[in-house]
Scaffold this motif. Structure first.
Motif, PDB file in Angstrom:
ATOM      1  N   ASP A  92      -5.185   3.821   0.559  1.00 12.37           N
ATOM      2  CA  ASP A  92      -5.836   5.022   1.094  1.00 12.37           C
ATOM      3  C   ASP A  92      -5.246   5.392   2.458  1.00 12.37           C
ATOM      4  OD1 ASP A  92      -8.019   5.642  -0.911  1.00 12.37           O
ATOM      5  OD2 ASP A  92      -8.484   3.557  -0.458  1.00 12.37           O
ATOM      6  N   TYR A  93      -5.010   4.381   3.287  1.00  9.72           N
ATOM      7  CA  TYR A  93      -4.431   4.611   4.610  1.00  9.72           C
ATOM      8  C   TYR A  93      -3.063   5.286   4.501  1.00  9.72           C
ATOM      9  CZ  TYR A  93      -2.061   3.707   9.012  1.00  9.72           C
ATOM     10  OH  TYR A  93      -1.339   3.859  10.176  1.00  9.72           O
ATOM     11  N   TRP A  94      -2.167   4.744   3.674  1.00  9.61           N
ATOM     12  CA  TRP A  94      -0.812   5.296   3.582  1.00  9.61           C
ATOM     13  C   TRP A  94      -0.794   6.678   2.957  1.00  9.61           C
ATOM     14  CZ3 TRP A  94       2.446   3.809   6.855  1.00  9.61           C
ATOM     15  CH2 TRP A  94       2.492   2.494   7.291  1.00  9.61           C
ATOM     16  N   VAL A  95      -1.624   6.916   1.955  1.00 11.07           N
ATOM     17  CA  VAL A  95      -1.682   8.264   1.363  1.00 11.07           C
ATOM     18  C   VAL A  95      -2.167   9.261   2.422  1.00 11.07           C
ATOM     19  CG1 VAL A  95      -2.873   9.717  -0.334  1.00 11.07           C
ATOM     20  CG2 VAL A  95      -1.883   7.529  -1.037  1.00 11.07           C
ATOM     21  N   HIS A 146      -8.978   0.584  -9.364  1.00 23.41           N
ATOM     22  CA  HIS A 146      -9.057  -0.104  -8.077  1.00 23.41           C
ATOM     23  C   HIS A 146      -7.901   0.298  -7.160  1.00 23.41           C
ATOM     24  CE1 HIS A 146      -9.679  -3.346  -5.222  1.00 23.41           C
ATOM     25  NE2 HIS A 146      -8.411  -3.687  -5.350  1.00 23.41           N
ATOM     26  N   HIS A 147      -8.198   0.469  -5.884  1.00 25.94           N
ATOM     27  CA  HIS A 147      -7.180   0.742  -4.870  1.00 25.94           C
ATOM     28  C   HIS A 147      -6.871  -0.562  -4.147  1.00 25.94           C
ATOM     29  CE1 HIS A 147      -8.035   5.308  -4.300  1.00 25.94           C
ATOM     30  NE2 HIS A 147      -8.028   4.954  -5.562  1.00 25.94           N
ATOM     31  N   GLN A 148      -5.603  -0.851  -3.985  1.00 26.26           N
ATOM     32  CA  GLN A 148      -5.184  -2.010  -3.210  1.00 26.26           C
ATOM     33  C   GLN A 148      -5.423  -1.722  -1.721  1.00 26.26           C
ATOM     34  OE1 GLN A 148      -4.108  -4.950  -4.402  1.00 26.26           O
ATOM     35  NE2 GLN A 148      -4.441  -4.148  -6.448  1.00 26.26           N
ATOM     36  N   GLN A 173      -1.916   8.996   5.749  1.00 27.24           N
ATOM     37  CA  GLN A 173      -0.868   9.158   6.765  1.00 27.24           C
ATOM     38  C   GLN A 173       0.255  10.065   6.262  1.00 27.24           C
ATOM     39  OE1 GLN A 173      -2.899   7.990   9.300  1.00 27.24           O
ATOM     40  NE2 GLN A 173      -0.880   7.723  10.182  1.00 27.24           N
ATOM     41  N   MET A 174       0.691   9.837   5.029  1.00 22.01           N
ATOM     42  CA  MET A 174       1.797  10.634   4.483  1.00 22.01           C
ATOM     43  C   MET A 174       1.373  12.075   4.216  1.00 22.01           C
ATOM     44  SD  MET A 174       3.653   7.928   1.992  1.00 22.01           S
ATOM     45  CE  MET A 174       5.043   6.996   2.629  1.00 22.01           C
ATOM     46  N   LYS A 175       0.107  12.270   3.894  1.00 21.20           N
ATOM     47  CA  LYS A 175      -0.384  13.638   3.679  1.00 21.20           C
ATOM     48  C   LYS A 175      -0.349  14.438   4.986  1.00 21.20           C
ATOM     49  CE  LYS A 175      -3.725  16.266   1.168  1.00 21.20           C
ATOM     50  NZ  LYS A 175      -4.557  16.175  -0.005  1.00 21.20           N
ATOM     51  N   LYS A 176      -0.524  13.755   6.113  1.00 24.31           N
ATOM     52  CA  LYS A 176      -0.425  14.425   7.411  1.00 24.31           C
ATOM     53  C   LYS A 176       1.010  14.896   7.680  1.00 24.31           C
ATOM     54  CE  LYS A 176      -4.039  11.700   9.675  1.00 24.31           C
ATOM     55  NZ  LYS A 176      -4.275  10.671  10.715  1.00 24.31           N
ATOM     56  N   MET A 177       1.992  14.179   7.145  1.00 17.66           N
ATOM     57  CA  MET A 177       3.403  14.482   7.387  1.00 17.66           C
ATOM     58  C   MET A 177       3.962  15.511   6.417  1.00 17.66           C
ATOM     59  SD  MET A 177       4.998  10.736   7.852  1.00 17.66           S
ATOM     60  CE  MET A 177       3.906   9.409   8.217  1.00 17.66           C
ATOM     61  N   ALA A 178       3.537  15.441   5.172  1.00 16.68           N
ATOM     62  CA  ALA A 178       4.082  16.312   4.127  1.00 16.68           C
ATOM     63  C   ALA A 178       3.013  16.480   3.062  1.00 16.68           C
ATOM     64  CB  ALA A 178       5.371  15.713   3.552  1.00 16.68           C
ATOM     65  N   GLY A 197       0.779  -1.236   0.000  1.00  9.81           N
ATOM     66  CA  GLY A 197       0.000   0.000   0.000  1.00  9.81           C
ATOM     67  C   GLY A 197       0.804   1.275   0.000  1.00  9.81           C
ATOM     68  N   ILE A 198       2.123   1.205   0.194  1.00 12.75           N
ATOM     69  CA  ILE A 198       2.965   2.415   0.177  1.00 12.75           C
ATOM     70  C   ILE A 198       2.892   3.036  -1.218  1.00 12.75           C
ATOM     71  CG2 ILE A 198       5.392   3.191   0.236  1.00 12.75           C
ATOM     72  CD1 ILE A 198       4.314   2.812   2.999  1.00 12.75           C
ATOM     73  N   PRO A 199       2.798   4.371  -1.319  1.00 16.12           N
ATOM     74  CA  PRO A 199       2.710   5.013  -2.633  1.00 16.12           C
ATOM     75  C   PRO A 199       3.872   4.641  -3.562  1.00 16.12           C
ATOM     76  CG  PRO A 199       2.104   6.561  -0.933  1.00 16.12           C
ATOM     77  CD  PRO A 199       2.644   5.340  -0.235  1.00 16.12           C
TER      78      PRO A 199
END
Length: 96
Positions: A63-66, A57-59, A68-73, A33-35
């Motif tokens: 959605d979770y990793w995107v 389709h999303h694996q 989480q990463m959007k919260k960081m950067a 799931g990592i981008p």
């Protein structure tokens, strides 16, 4: 357009928009799931999950990793339908 071809187009475009930026392909077997792409520009970074269309389709966990990463950067899903908008946001986030 195949996803891998679109991914190459994105990489080329980012290198043109952000000279000196590093665009790294992430290892999909490391953590599910990592981008797909990590963009490093100075002390800032962004992550992009490449899709061939808005309806692709999303694996599990993408959605979770995107999120989480959007919260960081900065992180987003990118596809041909939203490419200009997302790349504009990437440039604003990394040039700020």
């Amino acid at each position: 357009m195949l996803e891998k071809d679109f991914q190459q187009k994105i990489i080329k475009t980012i290198k043109e928009l952000l000279p000196g930026a590093m665009v790294l392909k992430m290892d999909p077997t490391y953590k599910q799931g990592i981008p797909d792409l990590l963009i490093l520009c100075g002390s800032k970074w962004a992550a992009l999950e490449v899709k061939r269309s808005l309806k692709a389709h999303h694996q599990p966990n993408q959605d979770y990793w995107v999120k989480q990463m959007k919260k960081m950067a900065y992180a987003a899903f990118i596809c041909p339908e939203n490419m200009k908008e997302v790349l504009d946001e990437v440039c604003r986030a990394l040039k700020a």
